[in-house]
Design a protein around this motif. Structure first.
Motif, PDB file in Angstrom:
ATOM      1  N   ARG A  61       6.192  -8.839   6.726  1.00 49.46           N
ATOM      2  CA  ARG A  61       5.295  -7.689   6.909  1.00 49.46           C
ATOM      3  C   ARG A  61       3.947  -8.093   6.348  1.00 49.46           C
ATOM      4  O   ARG A  61       3.887  -8.770   5.329  1.00 49.46           O
ATOM      5  CB  ARG A  61       5.840  -6.476   6.170  1.00 49.46           C
ATOM      6  N   ALA A  62       2.885  -7.675   6.986  1.00 51.54           N
ATOM      7  CA  ALA A  62       1.550  -8.052   6.522  1.00 51.54           C
ATOM      8  C   ALA A  62       0.644  -6.838   6.425  1.00 51.54           C
ATOM      9  O   ALA A  62       0.649  -5.979   7.303  1.00 51.54           O
ATOM     10  CB  ALA A  62       0.916  -9.065   7.471  1.00 51.54           C
ATOM     11  N   ILE A  63      -0.120  -6.797   5.352  1.00 49.80           N
ATOM     12  CA  ILE A  63      -1.221  -5.846   5.245  1.00 49.80           C
ATOM     13  C   ILE A  63      -2.409  -6.530   5.899  1.00 49.80           C
ATOM     14  O   ILE A  63      -2.841  -7.596   5.453  1.00 49.80           O
ATOM     15  CB  ILE A  63      -1.535  -5.510   3.776  1.00 49.80           C
ATOM     16  N   TRP A  64      -2.897  -5.958   6.997  1.00 42.72           N
ATOM     17  CA  TRP A  64      -4.021  -6.550   7.719  1.00 42.72           C
ATOM     18  C   TRP A  64      -5.301  -5.976   7.119  1.00 42.72           C
ATOM     19  O   TRP A  64      -5.788  -4.937   7.494  1.00 42.72           O
ATOM     20  CB  TRP A  64      -3.925  -6.255   9.224  1.00 42.72           C
ATOM     21  N   ASP A  65      -5.803  -6.684   6.114  1.00 45.40           N
ATOM     22  CA  ASP A  65      -6.964  -6.217   5.354  1.00 45.40           C
ATOM     23  C   ASP A  65      -8.080  -7.245   5.437  1.00 45.40           C
ATOM     24  O   ASP A  65      -7.964  -8.251   6.118  1.00 45.40           O
ATOM     25  CB  ASP A  65      -6.572  -5.941   3.899  1.00 45.40           C
ATOM     26  N   GLY A  66      -9.163  -6.968   4.749  1.00 50.09           N
ATOM     27  CA  GLY A  66     -10.273  -7.911   4.681  1.00 50.09           C
ATOM     28  C   GLY A  66     -11.200  -7.891   5.882  1.00 50.09           C
ATOM     29  O   GLY A  66     -12.093  -8.719   5.987  1.00 50.09           O
ATOM     30  N   VAL A  67     -11.009  -6.960   6.797  1.00 49.83           N
ATOM     31  CA  VAL A  67     -11.865  -6.867   7.987  1.00 49.83           C
ATOM     32  C   VAL A  67     -13.197  -6.247   7.577  1.00 49.83           C
ATOM     33  O   VAL A  67     -13.230  -5.162   7.006  1.00 49.83           O
ATOM     34  CB  VAL A  67     -11.172  -6.037   9.088  1.00 49.83           C
ATOM     35  N   ARG A  68     -14.281  -6.956   7.842  1.00 45.19           N
ATOM     36  CA  ARG A  68     -15.615  -6.487   7.432  1.00 45.19           C
ATOM     37  C   ARG A  68     -16.592  -6.435   8.600  1.00 45.19           C
ATOM     38  O   ARG A  68     -17.756  -6.789   8.496  1.00 45.19           O
ATOM     39  CB  ARG A  68     -16.191  -7.393   6.326  1.00 45.19           C
ATOM     40  N   ASN A  69     -16.094  -6.012   9.736  1.00 43.08           N
ATOM     41  CA  ASN A  69     -16.916  -5.809  10.924  1.00 43.08           C
ATOM     42  C   ASN A  69     -16.623  -4.389  11.385  1.00 43.08           C
ATOM     43  O   ASN A  69     -15.450  -4.007  11.494  1.00 43.08           O
ATOM     44  CB  ASN A  69     -16.522  -6.847  11.994  1.00 43.08           C
ATOM     45  N   TYR A  70     -17.661  -3.622  11.659  1.00 47.52           N
ATOM     46  CA  TYR A  70     -17.457  -2.209  11.981  1.00 47.52           C
ATOM     47  C   TYR A  70     -16.664  -1.996  13.264  1.00 47.52           C
ATOM     48  O   TYR A  70     -15.814  -1.111  13.342  1.00 47.52           O
ATOM     49  CB  TYR A  70     -18.792  -1.466  12.036  1.00 47.52           C
ATOM     50  N   PRO A  77      -7.044  -2.048   0.412  1.00 50.00           N
ATOM     51  CA  PRO A  77      -6.826  -2.214  -1.026  1.00 50.00           C
ATOM     52  C   PRO A  77      -7.637  -3.349  -1.651  1.00 50.00           C
ATOM     53  O   PRO A  77      -7.719  -3.432  -2.873  1.00 50.00           O
ATOM     54  CB  PRO A  77      -5.321  -2.501  -1.127  1.00 50.00           C
ATOM     55  N   THR A  78      -8.270  -4.182  -0.835  1.00 48.79           N
ATOM     56  CA  THR A  78      -9.058  -5.292  -1.397  1.00 48.79           C
ATOM     57  C   THR A  78     -10.459  -4.854  -1.801  1.00 48.79           C
ATOM     58  O   THR A  78     -11.189  -5.644  -2.398  1.00 48.79           O
ATOM     59  CB  THR A  78      -9.158  -6.481  -0.412  1.00 48.79           C
ATOM     60  N   VAL A  79     -10.832  -3.628  -1.466  1.00 49.06           N
ATOM     61  CA  VAL A  79     -12.144  -3.107  -1.855  1.00 49.06           C
ATOM     62  C   VAL A  79     -11.994  -1.700  -2.430  1.00 49.06           C
ATOM     63  O   VAL A  79     -12.241  -0.710  -1.768  1.00 49.06           O
ATOM     64  CB  VAL A  79     -13.146  -3.097  -0.678  1.00 49.06           C
ATOM     65  N   PRO A  80     -11.575  -1.616  -3.689  1.00 49.31           N
ATOM     66  CA  PRO A  80     -11.382  -0.297  -4.298  1.00 49.31           C
ATOM     67  C   PRO A  80     -12.672   0.532  -4.270  1.00 49.31           C
ATOM     68  O   PRO A  80     -13.764  -0.003  -4.381  1.00 49.31           O
ATOM     69  CB  PRO A  80     -10.974  -0.615  -5.737  1.00 49.31           C
ATOM     70  N   ASP A  81     -12.508   1.804  -4.083  1.00 47.31           N
ATOM     71  CA  ASP A  81     -13.617   2.762  -4.106  1.00 47.31           C
ATOM     72  C   ASP A  81     -14.617   2.575  -2.969  1.00 47.31           C
ATOM     73  O   ASP A  81     -15.759   3.008  -3.073  1.00 47.31           O
ATOM     74  CB  ASP A  81     -14.353   2.727  -5.456  1.00 47.31           C
ATOM     75  N   ASP A  82     -14.218   1.911  -1.880  1.00 47.23           N
ATOM     76  CA  ASP A  82     -15.095   1.763  -0.719  1.00 47.23           C
ATOM     77  C   ASP A  82     -14.303   2.204   0.506  1.00 47.23           C
ATOM     78  O   ASP A  82     -13.518   1.444   1.057  1.00 47.23           O
ATOM     79  CB  ASP A  82     -15.568   0.318  -0.567  1.00 47.23           C
ATOM     80  N   LEU A  83     -14.496   3.446   0.911  1.00 41.95           N
ATOM     81  CA  LEU A  83     -13.706   4.017   1.987  1.00 41.95           C
ATOM     82  C   LEU A  83     -14.174   3.593   3.384  1.00 41.95           C
ATOM     83  O   LEU A  83     -13.604   4.027   4.376  1.00 41.95           O
ATOM     84  CB  LEU A  83     -13.698   5.545   1.868  1.00 41.95           C
ATOM     85  N   ARG A  84     -15.189   2.739   3.453  1.00 42.00           N
ATOM     86  CA  ARG A  84     -15.641   2.269   4.767  1.00 42.00           C
ATOM     87  C   ARG A  84     -14.622   1.360   5.436  1.00 42.00           C
ATOM     88  O   ARG A  84     -14.547   1.290   6.645  1.00 42.00           O
ATOM     89  CB  ARG A  84     -16.948   1.467   4.650  1.00 42.00           C
ATOM     90  N   TRP A  85     -13.871   0.624   4.642  1.00 43.57           N
ATOM     91  CA  TRP A  85     -12.991  -0.419   5.181  1.00 43.57           C
ATOM     92  C   TRP A  85     -11.542   0.012   5.120  1.00 43.57           C
ATOM     93  O   TRP A  85     -11.118   0.690   4.191  1.00 43.57           O
ATOM     94  CB  TRP A  85     -13.219  -1.731   4.432  1.00 43.57           C
ATOM     95  N   VAL A  86     -10.777  -0.379   6.139  1.00 41.58           N
ATOM     96  CA  VAL A  86      -9.384   0.048   6.247  1.00 41.58           C
ATOM     97  C   VAL A  86      -8.461  -1.140   6.488  1.00 41.58           C
ATOM     98  O   VAL A  86      -8.914  -2.243   6.815  1.00 41.58           O
ATOM     99  CB  VAL A  86      -9.205   1.085   7.386  1.00 41.58           C
ATOM    100  N   ALA A  87      -7.187  -0.885   6.334  1.00 41.52           N
ATOM    101  CA  ALA A  87      -6.144  -1.871   6.605  1.00 41.52           C
ATOM    102  C   ALA A  87      -5.051  -1.184   7.413  1.00 41.52           C
ATOM    103  O   ALA A  87      -4.953   0.047   7.430  1.00 41.52           O
ATOM    104  CB  ALA A  87      -5.570  -2.406   5.296  1.00 41.52           C
ATOM    105  N   VAL A  88      -4.245  -1.971   8.096  1.00 39.72           N
ATOM    106  CA  VAL A  88      -3.020  -1.499   8.741  1.00 39.72           C
ATOM    107  C   VAL A  88      -1.907  -2.449   8.306  1.00 39.72           C
ATOM    108  O   VAL A  88      -2.175  -3.474   7.672  1.00 39.72           O
ATOM    109  CB  VAL A  88      -3.126  -1.473  10.289  1.00 39.72           C
ATOM    110  N   GLU A  89      -0.680  -2.106   8.633  1.00 39.43           N
ATOM    111  CA  GLU A  89       0.413  -3.019   8.336  1.00 39.43           C
ATOM    112  C   GLU A  89       1.125  -3.392   9.624  1.00 39.43           C
ATOM    113  O   GLU A  89       1.336  -2.541  10.499  1.00 39.43           O
ATOM    114  CB  GLU A  89       1.372  -2.401   7.315  1.00 39.43           C
TER     115      GLU A  89
END
Length: 140
Positions: A23-32, A72-84
């Protein structure tokens, strides 16, 4: 159901890492635009797993098992999201970028039109064709 393609560098996080984790947390995406695509993913959507940079091509199939939530890689920044995501299957053979580019029915796929985007939608017909191309008995 929607269909997607996600990219990852195989040396950083390849299919073998994905299988090991299960299972993977797909995080770290920094493109709108990619972030908006993550937000549009729904439980059960199917996802093509693409190795970028080194031997680029679609190598496997995954499912969305958790819809978007704060990255979860950017606490307190609700702009960015992850999926699993969870792996479903390894394709019998990779569908290389060269094969995708040489297939007229895939001429308008986002992978070619927006080559730098890391999370992109795929139309059902494109998705089905890529899966077919990934079978050993399909023609090159």
């Amino acid at each position: 159901m929607n269909y997607w393609l996600v990219k990852s560098e195989p040396d950083t996080y390849g299919w073998h890492h994905f299988i090991q984790q299960g299972r993977a947390i797909w995080d770290g995406v920094r493109n709108y635009q990619a972030r908006n695509n993550l937000k549009a993913m729904q439980l059960g959507d199917q996802v093509l797993f693409y190795h970028s940079v080194t031997k680029p091509g679609v190598v496997g199939l995954a499912n969305v098992v958790r819809e978007f939530y704060p990255d979860p890689t950017v606490p307190d920044d609700l702009r960015w999201v992850a999926v699993e995501l969870e792996p479903v299957m390894l394709l019998e053979k990779p569908v290389t970028l060269a094969h995708i580019k040489n297939e007229p029915l895939l001429a308008n796929i986002s992978l070619i039109k927006q080559s730098r985007l890391s999370v992109m939608p795929v139309r059902l017909d494109e998705f089905e064709l890529i899966l077919k191309m990934g079978q050993k008995n399909s023609e090159e």
